[in-house]
Motif scaffolding. Structure first.
Motif, PDB file in Angstrom:
ATOM      1  N   LEU A   7      10.669  -1.469  -0.391  1.00 18.71           N
ATOM      2  CA  LEU A   7      11.604  -0.364  -0.229  1.00 18.71           C
ATOM      3  C   LEU A   7      11.025   0.829   0.518  1.00 18.71           C
ATOM      4  N   ASP A   8       9.712   0.899   0.611  1.00 15.51           N
ATOM      5  CA  ASP A   8       9.072   2.028   1.295  1.00 15.51           C
ATOM      6  C   ASP A   8       8.105   1.495   2.339  1.00 15.51           C
ATOM      7  N   SER A   9       8.212   1.986   3.561  1.00 15.35           N
ATOM      8  CA  SER A   9       7.267   1.542   4.580  1.00 15.35           C
ATOM      9  C   SER A   9       5.954   2.330   4.482  1.00 15.35           C
ATOM     10  N   HIS A  10       6.045   3.572   3.994  1.00 15.12           N
ATOM     11  CA  HIS A  10       4.863   4.413   3.822  1.00 15.12           C
ATOM     12  C   HIS A  10       4.942   5.111   2.460  1.00 15.12           C
ATOM     13  N   VAL A  11       3.794   5.163   1.769  1.00 12.41           N
ATOM     14  CA  VAL A  11       3.684   5.938   0.537  1.00 12.41           C
ATOM     15  C   VAL A  11       2.398   6.749   0.635  1.00 12.41           C
ATOM     16  N   SER A  12       2.504   8.022   0.287  1.00 13.05           N
ATOM     17  CA  SER A  12       1.339   8.901   0.343  1.00 13.05           C
ATOM     18  C   SER A  12       1.131   9.540  -1.023  1.00 13.05           C
ATOM     19  N   VAL A  13      -0.092   9.431  -1.548  1.00 13.18           N
ATOM     20  CA  VAL A  13      -0.401  10.003  -2.860  1.00 13.18           C
ATOM     21  C   VAL A  13      -1.713  10.756  -2.769  1.00 13.18           C
ATOM     22  N   SER A  14      -1.949  11.603  -3.760  1.00 12.79           N
ATOM     23  CA  SER A  14      -3.241  12.285  -3.878  1.00 12.79           C
ATOM     24  C   SER A  14      -4.163  11.450  -4.752  1.00 12.79           C
ATOM     25  N   GLU A  15      -5.439  11.541  -4.467  1.00  5.73           N
ATOM     26  CA  GLU A  15      -6.424  10.826  -5.273  1.00  5.73           C
ATOM     27  C   GLU A  15      -6.276  11.222  -6.732  1.00  5.73           C
ATOM     28  N   GLY A  16      -6.304  10.220  -7.623  1.00  4.31           N
ATOM     29  CA  GLY A  16      -6.191  10.508  -9.051  1.00  4.31           C
ATOM     30  C   GLY A  16      -4.773  10.496  -9.593  1.00  4.31           C
ATOM     31  N   THR A  17      -3.779  10.423  -8.714  1.00  7.84           N
ATOM     32  CA  THR A  17      -2.379  10.379  -9.167  1.00  7.84           C
ATOM     33  C   THR A  17      -1.886   8.930  -9.177  1.00  7.84           C
ATOM     34  N   PRO A  18      -0.759   8.670  -9.891  1.00  4.88           N
ATOM     35  CA  PRO A  18      -0.280   7.287  -9.988  1.00  4.88           C
ATOM     36  C   PRO A  18       0.264   6.760  -8.658  1.00  4.88           C
ATOM     37  N   TYR A 101       6.307 -28.941  -1.225  1.00  3.49           N
ATOM     38  CA  TYR A 101       5.511 -27.984  -0.463  1.00  3.49           C
ATOM     39  C   TYR A 101       6.084 -26.582  -0.602  1.00  3.49           C
ATOM     40  N   ASN A 102       5.275 -25.595  -0.284  1.00  2.00           N
ATOM     41  CA  ASN A 102       5.783 -24.232  -0.339  1.00  2.00           C
ATOM     42  C   ASN A 102       5.203 -23.403   0.787  1.00  2.00           C
ATOM     43  N   LYS A 103       5.860 -22.299   1.048  1.00  2.48           N
ATOM     44  CA  LYS A 103       5.343 -21.358   2.040  1.00  2.48           C
ATOM     45  C   LYS A 103       5.562 -19.948   1.521  1.00  2.48           C
ATOM     46  N   LEU A 104       4.735 -19.019   1.997  1.00  6.09           N
ATOM     47  CA  LEU A 104       4.820 -17.628   1.585  1.00  6.09           C
ATOM     48  C   LEU A 104       5.787 -16.886   2.496  1.00  6.09           C
ATOM     49  N   ILE A 105       6.688 -16.120   1.856  1.00  2.00           N
ATOM     50  CA  ILE A 105       7.592 -15.245   2.594  1.00  2.00           C
ATOM     51  C   ILE A 105       7.135 -13.818   2.326  1.00  2.00           C
ATOM     52  N   PHE A 106       6.729 -13.122   3.390  1.00  2.00           N
ATOM     53  CA  PHE A 106       6.162 -11.786   3.256  1.00  2.00           C
ATOM     54  C   PHE A 106       7.222 -10.703   3.396  1.00  2.00           C
ATOM     55  N   GLY A 107       7.065  -9.620   2.621  1.00  2.00           N
ATOM     56  CA  GLY A 107       7.808  -8.406   2.884  1.00  2.00           C
ATOM     57  C   GLY A 107       7.224  -7.707   4.096  1.00  2.00           C
ATOM     58  N   ALA A 108       7.878  -6.620   4.502  1.00  2.00           N
ATOM     59  CA  ALA A 108       7.473  -5.913   5.725  1.00  2.00           C
ATOM     60  C   ALA A 108       6.217  -5.080   5.540  1.00  2.00           C
ATOM     61  N   GLY A 109       5.783  -4.908   4.298  1.00  2.00           N
ATOM     62  CA  GLY A 109       4.559  -4.158   4.036  1.00  2.00           C
ATOM     63  C   GLY A 109       4.823  -2.699   3.702  1.00  2.00           C
ATOM     64  N   THR A 110       3.936  -2.122   2.891  1.00  2.00           N
ATOM     65  CA  THR A 110       3.946  -0.690   2.571  1.00  2.00           C
ATOM     66  C   THR A 110       2.560  -0.152   2.847  1.00  2.00           C
ATOM     67  N   ARG A 111       2.491   0.851   3.702  1.00  2.00           N
ATOM     68  CA  ARG A 111       1.198   1.474   3.985  1.00  2.00           C
ATOM     69  C   ARG A 111       0.961   2.575   2.957  1.00  2.00           C
ATOM     70  N   LEU A 112      -0.121   2.444   2.211  1.00  2.00           N
ATOM     71  CA  LEU A 112      -0.494   3.441   1.209  1.00  2.00           C
ATOM     72  C   LEU A 112      -1.578   4.350   1.770  1.00  2.00           C
ATOM     73  N   ALA A 113      -1.295   5.638   1.793  1.00  2.00           N
ATOM     74  CA  ALA A 113      -2.289   6.647   2.188  1.00  2.00           C
ATOM     75  C   ALA A 113      -2.702   7.414   0.936  1.00  2.00           C
ATOM     76  N   VAL A 114      -3.996   7.665   0.795  1.00  2.00           N
ATOM     77  CA  VAL A 114      -4.518   8.409  -0.350  1.00  2.00           C
ATOM     78  C   VAL A 114      -5.255   9.635   0.172  1.00  2.00           C
ATOM     79  N   HIS A 115      -4.823  10.801  -0.279  1.00  2.00           N
ATOM     80  CA  HIS A 115      -5.407  12.057   0.193  1.00  2.00           C
ATOM     81  C   HIS A 115      -6.328  12.656  -0.862  1.00  2.00           C
ATOM     82  N   PRO A 116      -7.384  13.337  -0.417  1.00  2.00           N
ATOM     83  CA  PRO A 116      -8.318  13.952  -1.389  1.00  2.00           C
ATOM     84  C   PRO A 116      -7.635  15.028  -2.226  1.00  2.00           C
TER      85      PRO A 116
END
Lengths: 116, 115
Positions: A7-18, A101-116
């Motif tokens: 649901l999110d292509s980018h998520v940005s959090v501060s270090e130490g937060t959930p 047999y099976n194959k993996l279906i990937f989501g589009a990915g979420t980039r997680l950024a962690v700030h000090p």
């Protein structure tokens, strides 16, 4: 057909937060679900997997995910982010087909950024 | 003691050339895969081999020809390279097919740039 939506292509959090990375799935049968992580310029590493056992799955590096059938969700969480968690995260569903047999279906990915 | 290895790590080449990427796994797995990751990080399976036999071909152009000389190796040969082939190619392996929940182990990737 099986599919996952991150649901999110980018998520940005501060270090130490959930951390919360959201994933919804679509499946015509009881799904097997994974979370993979890709650090910059690296391959993919399995964080955790759900295969119809316990609905709360614990993975490596303090990550966990909860399978909620009623919400068709498999969100990834971590209580306290670390700088080293900055990476791309992929939610994945297994698509089974004839012959066992099976194959993996990937989501589009979420980039997680962690700030000090 | 690398589990899944790929060579080369980087490959830069001209349009129209033919190139190969090699993959080896020392995990004793029966099944190997090739994935393509595009510039937007989207990952899609291309091929899967089980014990040297092709079991998945996801409508990949026939310029791409995988070869599995034994179950520990799955090489990818690409003919007449095009600009759109530029991507990161990942090799992966998993234990015996047919078991629900088998994770796949990924190699480090090969970044292919076609000029």
């Amino acid at each position: 057909a099986q599919s996952v939506t991150q649901l999110d292509s980018h998520v940005s959090v501060s270090e130490g937060t959930p951390v919360l990375l959201r994933c919804n799935y679509s499946s015509s049968y009881s799904p097997s679900l994974f979370w993979y992580v890709q650090h910059p310029n690296k391959g993919l590493q399995l964080l955790l997997k759900y295969t119809s056992a316990a609905t709360l799955v614990k993975g490596i590096n303090g990550f966990e995910a909860e399978f909620k059938k009623s919400e068709t969700s498999f969100h990834l969480t971590k209580p306290s982010a670390h700088m080293s968690d900055a990476a791309e995260y992929f939610c994945v569903v297994i698509d089974m087909f004839s012959g066992g047999y099976n194959k993996l279906i990937f989501g589009a990915g979420t980039r997680l950024a962690v700030h000090p | 003691d690398t589990a899944v290895s790929q060579t080369p790590k980087y490959l830069v080449t001209q349009m129209g050339n033919d190139k190969s990427i090699k993959c080896e796994q020392n995990l004793g797995h029966d099944t190997m895969y090739w994935y393509k990751q595009d510039s937007k990080k989207f990952l899609k399976i291309m091929f899967s081999y089980n014990n040297k036999e092709l079991i998945i071909n996801e409508t990949v152009p026939n310029r791409f020809s995988p070869k599995s000389p034994d179950k520990a190796h799955l090489n990818l040969h690409i003919n007449s390279l095009e600009l759109g082939d530029s991507a990161v190619y990942f090799c992966a392996s998993s234990p015996r097919e047919g078991q629900v929940g088998n994770e796949q182990f990924f190699g480090p990737g090969t970044r292919l740039t076609v000029l």
